[in-house]
Design a protein around this motif. Structure first.
Motif, PDB file in Angstrom:
ATOM      1  N   MET A  38       0.685  -1.209  -0.254  1.00 38.91           N
ATOM      2  CA  MET A  38       0.154  -0.186   0.248  1.00 38.91           C
ATOM      3  C   MET A  38       0.879   1.501   0.101  1.00 38.91           C
ATOM      4  O   MET A  38       1.874   1.127   0.703  1.00 38.91           O
ATOM      5  CB  MET A  38      -0.784   0.118   1.053  1.00 38.91           C
ATOM      6  CG  MET A  38      -1.602  -1.840   1.213  1.00 38.91           C
ATOM      7  SD  MET A  38      -2.866  -1.331  -0.212  1.00 38.91           S
ATOM      8  CE  MET A  38      -4.440  -0.173   0.473  1.00 38.91           C
ATOM      9  N   ILE A  39       0.001   2.208  -0.730  1.00 33.13           N
ATOM     10  CA  ILE A  39       1.161   3.296  -1.113  1.00 33.13           C
ATOM     11  C   ILE A  39       0.473   4.660  -0.663  1.00 33.13           C
ATOM     12  O   ILE A  39      -1.073   4.529  -0.840  1.00 33.13           O
ATOM     13  CB  ILE A  39       2.137   3.646  -2.210  1.00 33.13           C
ATOM     14  CG1 ILE A  39       1.419   3.036  -3.605  1.00 33.13           C
ATOM     15  CG2 ILE A  39       3.601   2.517  -1.931  1.00 33.13           C
ATOM     16  CD1 ILE A  39       2.358   3.535  -4.160  1.00 33.13           C
ATOM     17  N   GLN A  40       0.398   6.009  -0.431  1.00 36.81           N
ATOM     18  CA  GLN A  40      -0.191   6.889  -0.574  1.00 36.81           C
ATOM     19  C   GLN A  40      -0.350   7.390  -2.093  1.00 36.81           C
ATOM     20  O   GLN A  40       0.303   7.903  -2.528  1.00 36.81           O
ATOM     21  CB  GLN A  40      -0.167   7.874   0.106  1.00 36.81           C
ATOM     22  CG  GLN A  40      -0.870   7.896   1.798  1.00 36.81           C
ATOM     23  CD  GLN A  40      -0.094   9.208   2.798  1.00 36.81           C
ATOM     24  OE1 GLN A  40       0.710   9.614   3.021  1.00 36.81           O
ATOM     25  NE2 GLN A  40      -1.369   9.020   3.797  1.00 36.81           N
ATOM     26  N   ARG A  41      -1.526   7.044  -2.418  1.00 37.01           N
ATOM     27  CA  ARG A  41      -1.504   8.681  -3.460  1.00 37.01           C
ATOM     28  C   ARG A  41      -2.390  10.418  -3.079  1.00 37.01           C
ATOM     29  O   ARG A  41      -3.762   9.899  -2.446  1.00 37.01           O
ATOM     30  CB  ARG A  41      -2.894   8.056  -4.446  1.00 37.01           C
ATOM     31  CG  ARG A  41      -2.838   8.241  -5.793  1.00 37.01           C
ATOM     32  CD  ARG A  41      -3.948   8.081  -7.173  1.00 37.01           C
ATOM     33  NE  ARG A  41      -4.925   8.049  -6.237  1.00 37.01           N
ATOM     34  CZ  ARG A  41      -5.917   7.488  -6.436  1.00 37.01           C
ATOM     35  NH1 ARG A  41      -5.512   5.986  -6.973  1.00 37.01           N
ATOM     36  NH2 ARG A  41      -7.052   7.917  -6.192  1.00 37.01           N
ATOM     37  N   CYS A  42      -1.916  11.263  -3.846  1.00 37.45           N
ATOM     38  CA  CYS A  42      -2.525  12.535  -3.341  1.00 37.45           C
ATOM     39  C   CYS A  42      -3.990  12.966  -4.262  1.00 37.45           C
ATOM     40  O   CYS A  42      -3.452  12.675  -6.026  1.00 37.45           O
ATOM     41  CB  CYS A  42      -1.776  13.623  -3.368  1.00 37.45           C
ATOM     42  SG  CYS A  42      -2.187  15.162  -4.027  1.00 37.45           S
ATOM     43  N   ASN A  43      -5.040  12.911  -4.121  1.00 37.86           N
ATOM     44  CA  ASN A  43      -6.247  13.059  -5.037  1.00 37.86           C
ATOM     45  C   ASN A  43      -6.043  14.274  -5.586  1.00 37.86           C
ATOM     46  O   ASN A  43      -6.883  14.866  -6.335  1.00 37.86           O
ATOM     47  CB  ASN A  43      -7.736  12.943  -3.752  1.00 37.86           C
ATOM     48  CG  ASN A  43      -7.873  11.329  -3.780  1.00 37.86           C
ATOM     49  OD1 ASN A  43      -7.283  10.500  -4.163  1.00 37.86           O
ATOM     50  ND2 ASN A  43      -7.846  11.131  -2.542  1.00 37.86           N
TER      51      ASN A  43
END
Ligand code: ZN
Length: 141
Positions: free
Chosen positions: A32-37
């Motif tokens: 899991m990685i973070q994505r900027c919306n």
């Protein structure tokens, strides 16, 4: 009684508010990685704001698990007794296909065969009932 021959335990990560989604995913063998919306940049480890645009609308998404070796070192020094039996071992920075770089270990490869640019894919190591660690192994794709 002696404890001389009992291997010291390795340190185990303790998830916090920011890293919890990462470790919950890892336990299910999902990277899991973070994505900027707002600007669609990816980042790992998790942060409260986006490194690129400072937006705080961030979501956790599953990464492809594919990447390449960006950099690596071979550790010959015993910094933690828990790793003594594995010296010399590698520590690598893998650049994920999505962009972010992750500090990890490479598995299923001899230290002498590690090269920058080597294609790798994620493989999870279950170190306890609650914690799995994403490691990377050579990939032909
Ligand atoms: Zn952003």
């Amino acid at each position: 009684m002696t404890t001389e021959n009992v291997p010291a335990p390795k340190p185990v990560p303790v998830p916090d508010e920011l890293s919890k989604p990462f470790f919950e995913g890892a336990r299910e063998h999902r990277l899991m990685i973070q994505r900027c919306n707002q600007c669609h940049m990816f980042q790992v480890p998790g942060r409260f704001v986006c490194d690129e645009c400072l937006g705080d609308d961030l979501a956790w998404v599953e990464a492809s698990g594919r990447g390449t070796v960006f950099s690596f070192v071979i550790m010959h020094q015993r910094y933690n007794p828990g790793f003594a039996a594995e010296i010399p071992y590698n520590i690598a920075t893998v650049e994920l296909k999505e962009g972010p770089r992750l500090l990890t270990n490479l598995i299923n490869i001899a230290n002498d065969d590690i090269r920058v640019g080597l294609p790798v894919k994620v493989s999870f190591e279950d170190i306890s009932q609650d914690i799995s660690l994403p490691k990377f192994e050579p990939s032909s794709e």
